[in-house]
Design a protein around this motif. Structure first.
Motif, PDB file in Angstrom:
ATOM      1  N   LYS A  41       0.684  -1.280   0.057  1.00  0.00           N
ATOM      2  CA  LYS A  41       0.045   0.092   0.055  1.00  0.00           C
ATOM      3  C   LYS A  41       0.992   1.214   0.098  1.00  0.00           C
ATOM      4  O   LYS A  41       1.730   1.239   0.755  1.00  0.00           O
ATOM      5  N   LEU A  42       0.666   2.178  -1.023  1.00  0.00           N
ATOM      6  CA  LEU A  42       1.423   3.356  -1.061  1.00  0.00           C
ATOM      7  C   LEU A  42       0.650   4.468  -0.930  1.00  0.00           C
ATOM      8  O   LEU A  42      -0.657   4.567  -0.808  1.00  0.00           O
ATOM      9  N   GLU A  43       1.074   5.706  -0.503  1.00  0.00           N
ATOM     10  CA  GLU A  43       0.478   6.730  -0.434  1.00  0.00           C
ATOM     11  C   GLU A  43      -0.345   7.320  -1.859  1.00  0.00           C
ATOM     12  O   GLU A  43       0.749   7.385  -2.647  1.00  0.00           O
ATOM     13  N   ARG A  44      -1.372   8.089  -1.720  1.00  0.00           N
ATOM     14  CA  ARG A  44      -2.168   8.316  -2.856  1.00  0.00           C
ATOM     15  C   ARG A  44      -1.853  10.197  -3.084  1.00  0.00           C
ATOM     16  O   ARG A  44      -2.057  10.607  -4.092  1.00  0.00           O
ATOM     17  N   CYS A  45      -1.978  10.681  -1.633  1.00  0.00           N
ATOM     18  CA  CYS A  45      -2.088  12.079  -1.870  1.00  0.00           C
ATOM     19  C   CYS A  45      -0.794  12.779  -1.240  1.00  0.00           C
ATOM     20  O   CYS A  45      -0.280  12.341  -0.260  1.00  0.00           O
ATOM     21  N   VAL A  46      -0.527  13.816  -1.878  1.00  0.00           N
ATOM     22  CA  VAL A  46       0.749  14.830  -1.088  1.00  0.00           C
ATOM     23  C   VAL A  46       0.062  15.625  -0.058  1.00  0.00           C
ATOM     24  O   VAL A  46       0.958  15.577   0.944  1.00  0.00           O
TER      25      VAL A  46
ATOM     26  N   ILE B  13      20.074  -3.432  -7.910  1.00  0.00           N
ATOM     27  CA  ILE B  13      18.890  -3.429  -8.119  1.00  0.00           C
ATOM     28  C   ILE B  13      18.497  -1.841  -8.154  1.00  0.00           C
ATOM     29  O   ILE B  13      18.975  -0.980  -7.352  1.00  0.00           O
ATOM     30  N   ILE B  14      17.493  -1.573  -8.975  1.00  0.00           N
ATOM     31  CA  ILE B  14      17.112  -0.169  -9.063  1.00  0.00           C
ATOM     32  C   ILE B  14      15.627  -0.133  -8.661  1.00  0.00           C
ATOM     33  O   ILE B  14      14.945  -0.691  -9.334  1.00  0.00           O
ATOM     34  N   PHE B  15      15.426   1.114  -7.880  1.00  0.00           N
ATOM     35  CA  PHE B  15      14.001   1.351  -7.331  1.00  0.00           C
ATOM     36  C   PHE B  15      13.771   2.732  -7.864  1.00  0.00           C
ATOM     37  O   PHE B  15      14.382   3.667  -7.437  1.00  0.00           O
ATOM     38  N   ARG B  16      12.771   3.043  -8.785  1.00  0.00           N
ATOM     39  CA  ARG B  16      12.435   4.520  -9.195  1.00  0.00           C
ATOM     40  C   ARG B  16      10.918   4.764  -8.818  1.00  0.00           C
ATOM     41  O   ARG B  16      10.231   4.141  -9.174  1.00  0.00           O
ATOM     42  N   GLY B  17      10.856   5.920  -8.372  1.00  0.00           N
ATOM     43  CA  GLY B  17       9.385   6.394  -8.255  1.00  0.00           C
ATOM     44  C   GLY B  17       8.977   7.448  -9.357  1.00  0.00           C
ATOM     45  O   GLY B  17       9.407   8.253  -9.483  1.00  0.00           O
ATOM     46  N   LEU B  18       7.939   6.988  -9.934  1.00  0.00           N
ATOM     47  CA  LEU B  18       7.485   7.759 -11.218  1.00  0.00           C
ATOM     48  C   LEU B  18       6.909   8.886 -10.773  1.00  0.00           C
ATOM     49  O   LEU B  18       5.494   8.627 -10.029  1.00  0.00           O
ATOM     50  N   SER B  19       7.089   9.873 -11.175  1.00  0.00           N
ATOM     51  CA  SER B  19       6.217  11.281 -10.779  1.00  0.00           C
ATOM     52  C   SER B  19       5.428  12.080 -11.824  1.00  0.00           C
ATOM     53  O   SER B  19       4.653  12.992 -11.593  1.00  0.00           O
ATOM     54  N   ASP B  20       5.780  11.583 -13.058  1.00  0.00           N
ATOM     55  CA  ASP B  20       4.865  12.304 -14.063  1.00  0.00           C
ATOM     56  C   ASP B  20       4.611  11.245 -15.330  1.00  0.00           C
ATOM     57  O   ASP B  20       5.345  10.073 -15.119  1.00  0.00           O
ATOM     58  N   LEU B  21       4.211  11.941 -16.432  1.00  0.00           N
ATOM     59  CA  LEU B  21       3.765  10.782 -17.371  1.00  0.00           C
ATOM     60  C   LEU B  21       4.809  11.016 -18.774  1.00  0.00           C
ATOM     61  O   LEU B  21       4.335  10.728 -19.767  1.00  0.00           O
TER      62      LEU B  21
ATOM     63  N   SER C 268       7.604  14.887  -4.646  1.00  0.00           N
ATOM     64  CA  SER C 268       7.836  14.482  -3.134  1.00  0.00           C
ATOM     65  C   SER C 268       6.979  13.121  -2.932  1.00  0.00           C
ATOM     66  O   SER C 268       7.481  12.324  -1.992  1.00  0.00           O
ATOM     67  N   LEU C 269       5.865  12.920  -3.350  1.00  0.00           N
ATOM     68  CA  LEU C 269       5.099  11.846  -3.193  1.00  0.00           C
ATOM     69  C   LEU C 269       5.768  10.621  -3.751  1.00  0.00           C
ATOM     70  O   LEU C 269       5.727   9.591  -2.935  1.00  0.00           O
ATOM     71  N   ALA C 270       6.283  10.750  -5.089  1.00  0.00           N
ATOM     72  CA  ALA C 270       6.963   9.586  -5.599  1.00  0.00           C
ATOM     73  C   ALA C 270       8.259   9.343  -4.589  1.00  0.00           C
ATOM     74  O   ALA C 270       8.554   8.000  -4.456  1.00  0.00           O
ATOM     75  N   ALA C 271       8.761  10.156  -4.182  1.00  0.00           N
ATOM     76  CA  ALA C 271      10.074   9.916  -3.325  1.00  0.00           C
ATOM     77  C   ALA C 271       9.782   9.373  -2.043  1.00  0.00           C
ATOM     78  O   ALA C 271      10.357   8.368  -1.646  1.00  0.00           O
ATOM     79  N   SER C 272       8.555   9.734  -1.424  1.00  0.00           N
ATOM     80  CA  SER C 272       8.087   9.010  -0.043  1.00  0.00           C
ATOM     81  C   SER C 272       7.799   7.672  -0.330  1.00  0.00           C
ATOM     82  O   SER C 272       8.155   6.799   0.422  1.00  0.00           O
TER      83      SER C 272
END
Length: 287
Positions: free
Chosen positions: A172-177, A239-247, A262-266
């Motif tokens: 479960k990941l956060e949905r809101c900034v 191994i690489i983990f990236r948080g995608l912040s845009d399209l 910031s949401l992708a980072a957290s």
């Protein structure tokens, strides 16, 4: 005093400055190297690398990092390497440099914005400015012949780490900034997709679709392959983990990297911490 004597004194003075200046750096470096030798005797360690300050903040704001009591950090070549423990694993953390700046991060009055479509003749027709080329990278490694590079286009993360990461799907990941800014859908962990790295920030829907259709990549960043190549070249698992912040240009309106960065980072920090927790102690350096 003659001109020759003045010149000689000047040269001697400059020489003294150069010698003193150059000799000062090795002393500081030797101090750092001595600390590194001591730290290495306590290893091995997991290396944890982030890119953006928001990622670093997200990681340390959750207080997972316990500083080493004797050597909490070591400074080397302009970088600060933090030494400690995360989830009972020995870790060395550092923030690497960001790739080339995108137009989104540079004030508009500092640069000219090039809209390539304005150069199409006729309007909307074939663009003759040039083309984008792709080539394999020269890859040198511990397992290869000295001075003999392999030509590689794709680099694979360590397989058993990838298999372990699949257990993170469904987290479960956060949905809101904040209370007024949320994603339209729930974010999720996706493992095993192809990623791409280049020295350009992708914010163009057509180019994004071209990358997906021709290379099958689902993300574009500016740092990952450098970290992966360096690790694999020296014989270390990675191994690489990236948080995608845009399209990457597929959105309506402006790029959302500033809104959801910031949401992708957290969220990616949360995933990485869970991965470290699952990683067996004896598995640090096994492929």
């Amino acid at each position: 005093m003659s001109t020759k004597h003045c010149l000689l004194l000047l040269l001697l003075h400059l020489l003294a400055i150069i010698v003193l200046t150059v000799s000062a750096f090795p002393l500081e470096r030797e101090k750092s190297l001595a600390i590194i030798r001591e730290i290495n005797r306590r290893g091995p360690y997991l290396a944890l690398i982030t890119v953006f300050p928001t990622e670093e903040y997200a990681f340390f704001s959750s207080d997972p990092f316990i500083n080493d009591s004797k050597f909490p950090y070591v400074d080397l070549s302009g970088r600060r390497f933090r030494v400690g423990m995360v989830e009972d694993k020995k870790v060395i953390y550092v923030r690497c440099g960001v790739g080339m700046k995108s137009n989104e991060t540079i004030p508009e009055n500092d640069v000219a914005v090039l809209n390539i479509e304005n150069y199409n003749v006729p309007n909307g027709g074939y663009n003759s400015l040039g083309r984008i080329g792709y080539r394999a990278e020269q890859f040198y490694s511990e397992g290869g012949e000295p001075n003999s590079a392999q030509l590689m286009l794709w680099f694979h993360v360590t397989n058993n780490w990838l298999q372990l990461a699949t257990t993170l799907q469904g987290m479960k990941l956060e949905r809101c900034v904040n209370s007024s800014l949320c994603l339209d859908t729930d974010p999720k962990v996706v493992i095993g997709l192809r990623g791409s790295t280049a020295n350009t920030f992708v914010d163009n829907a057509s180019y994004r679709n071209f990358l997906f259709l021709n290379f099958g990549v689902s993300s574009a960043d500016m740092e990952s392959s450098a970290v992966l190549m360096t690790s694999l070249s020296n014989g270390y698992p990675a191994i690489i983990f990236r948080g995608l912040s845009d399209l990457a240009g597929g959105q309506n309106g402006h790029n959302t990297v500033r809104l959801f960065g910031s949401l992708a980072a957290s969220n990616v920090a949360k995933v990485v911490l869970q991965f470290i927790k699952l990683l067996p102690n004896e598995d640090h350096f096994q492929f």
